[in-house]
Design an enzyme around this catalytic site. Structure first.
Site, short mmCIF file in Angstrom:
data_model
loop_
_atom_site.label_atom_id
_atom_site.label_comp_id
_atom_site.label_asym_id
_atom_site.label_seq_id
_atom_site.Cartn_x
_atom_site.Cartn_y
_atom_site.Cartn_z
N ASP A 294 0.85 -1.19 0.00
CA ASP A 294 0.00 0.00 0.00
C ASP A 294 0.89 1.25 0.00
O ASP A 294 1.74 1.40 0.88
CB ASP A 294 -0.90 -0.01 1.24
N GLU B 215 -2.72 0.35 -4.21
CA GLU B 215 -2.50 -0.85 -3.40
C GLU B 215 -2.82 -2.11 -4.19
O GLU B 215 -3.61 -2.09 -5.14
CB GLU B 215 -3.34 -0.82 -2.12
#
Length: 432
Positions: A28, A122
């Site tokens: 992420d 992500e």
């Protein structure tokens, strides 16, 4: 390995992290939109910065310094300004975000083909088949972090675990700019002290319902008799919650589909009902979308119109064309026909969007010419415009109907899927 990679896989450090059984990684980007926006603004690093548009728009992202004041993505910009009056406001640059996201996803693909993007910022990676070639999950995670930082100038956090849901929670716990591996024997000890709202997928309403039952931690959910939880939450939700509370998740990493879409949208500074303004906006959005298609070497066959009214009610309509196209004239014709078919009369409009779907590579898609079409048609004309813009700058050539006396460039920018308006181009919308 791409020629631009700066950190060879063979030199990845062998850390002391216990990554046994951590075959799923969740990567992420840290405050992605904010970090990407500050690459060329180093003087703003370490200060509260909010990424967003005008007062009627919402926060796209914020630096961690701004988040300390309670600013979160999705809240109104007006509220963000009140929470932190000294915050610097930076307009979003969607083209930059898209380029960085594509580059980051390419880095992931060097590790494994089992990549499941969740958003631009992500993705989940199944690295179970990459261990012999690249090393353990911790080594792979560290290489990803180093390569993203070196090549893109932003940081990311990595979580590793046996399942997707725990990997996602591990990356959140590692933020910002960290890495956390949770082998099977550590999953429960990590999960159970957490508040119930930390479970992936537990929103505000579910959290409130769990609190009414006296459940405050994940351990409370795990140890509550199933019959009691089921009576309050329903059998399906109860089973799902207790599975998550014990770190059980049967979901697998699913690579993304190849089908894509290209689109642009814009929010009016004031709600409008003027047909001329609406028509110009549809032309502007159609032109932007078509230009992006040509730059990407794509053709589209489906045009999708989005209309958001003053009360935030939103509707979408689509039309499939007889042939794939990248021509503004064709896209604009379909968009205006879709709008006319709504029969809105003088309904007040807040936002318009034009999105193109059913995309194919232009080089592999035959385009049937019309019998009455001149030797050089609209497609050739628009490609000539593209060349002129590339040589003389944006706004050098544009549709005459977009040159409107009395409208100023500063009154609007693009919501998504495009850059700021071309120099000299005008309108009455702003970014959200």
């Amino acid at each position: 390995m791409s020629p631009t990679s700066t950190v060879p896989l063979t030199t990845m450090p062998r850390g002391g992290l216990d990554d046994r059984g951590c075959s799923i990684l969740h990567v992420d980007m840290d405050a992605f939109y904010a970090s990407a926006s500050l690459i060329d603004r180093p003087e703003l690093v370490g200060r509260p910065v909010v990424i967003g548009g005008g007062m009627r728009s919402v926060v796209l992202s914020a630096t961690y310094e701004a988040r300390a004041y309670g600013i979160r993505s999705g809240i109104p910009m007006g509220r963000a300004r009140r929470l932190c009056p000294q915050a610097e406001i930076v307009r979003p640059d969607y083209d930059r975000y898209s380029r960085i996201s594509d580059a980051v996803m390419a880095i992931f693909s060097e590790v494994t083909h089992q990549v499941e993007p969740v958003s631009m910022e992500e993705a989940f990676l199944d690295v179970s088949t990459a261990r012999r070639r690249l090393g353990g999950p911790a080594q792979i995670g560290q290489w990803i972090r180093d390569t993203v930082a070196d090549e893109q100038g932003i940081t990311c956090s990595v979580g590793g675990a046996p399942t997707k849901v725990v990997a996602k929670m591990a990356s959140q716990a590692a933020k910002p700019d960290g890495m956390l591996m949770l082998p099977p024997h550590r999953v429960v000890e990590f999960l159970h002290p957490l508040p119930v709202g930390a479970l992936w997928g537990v929103g505000e309403s579910t959290e409130a319902a769990l609190h009414r039952l006296g459940l405050r931690t994940v351990a409370d959910i795990a140890h509550l008799p199933f019959v009691t939880l089921s009576r309050a939450m329903g059998a399906t939700s109860a089973a799902h919650l207790q599975a998550l509370a014990w770190g059980h998740d049967s979901g697998r990493v699913t690579p993304a589909r190849t089908e894509r879409s290209v689109g642009s949208s814009g929010t009016f500074h004031q709600d409008v009902d003027d047909p001329a303004v609406i028509r110009r906006q549809l032309l502007r959005l159609s032109d932007r979308s078509a230009t992006r298609m040509r730059h990407s070497g794509l053709l589209a066959r489906t045009v999708v119109l989005t209309v958001r009214f003053s009360d935030f009610t939103t509707i979408t309509r689509s039309r499939t064309l007889r042939e794939s196209t990248d021509v503004t004239r064709d896209i604009f014709g379909a968009a205006t026909a879709l709008y006319a078919a709504l029969g809105l009369q003088r309904a007040r409009i807040r936002l318009l969007g034009v999105r193109l779907e059913s995309l194919t590579d232009a080089a592999e898609t035959p385009v049937q010419g019309r019998l009455d079409e001149p030797e050089h048609g609209w497609r050739d004309a628009e490609r000539a415009v593209d060349r002129a813009v590339a040589r003389f700058g944006s706004g050098a050539v544009r549709p005459a109907s977009l040159v409107v006396q009395g409208e100023t460039r500063g009154d609007w920018t693009q919501d998504g899927g495009g850059a700021d308006p071309p120099r000299g181009q005008t309108g009455r919308v702003h970014s959200s």
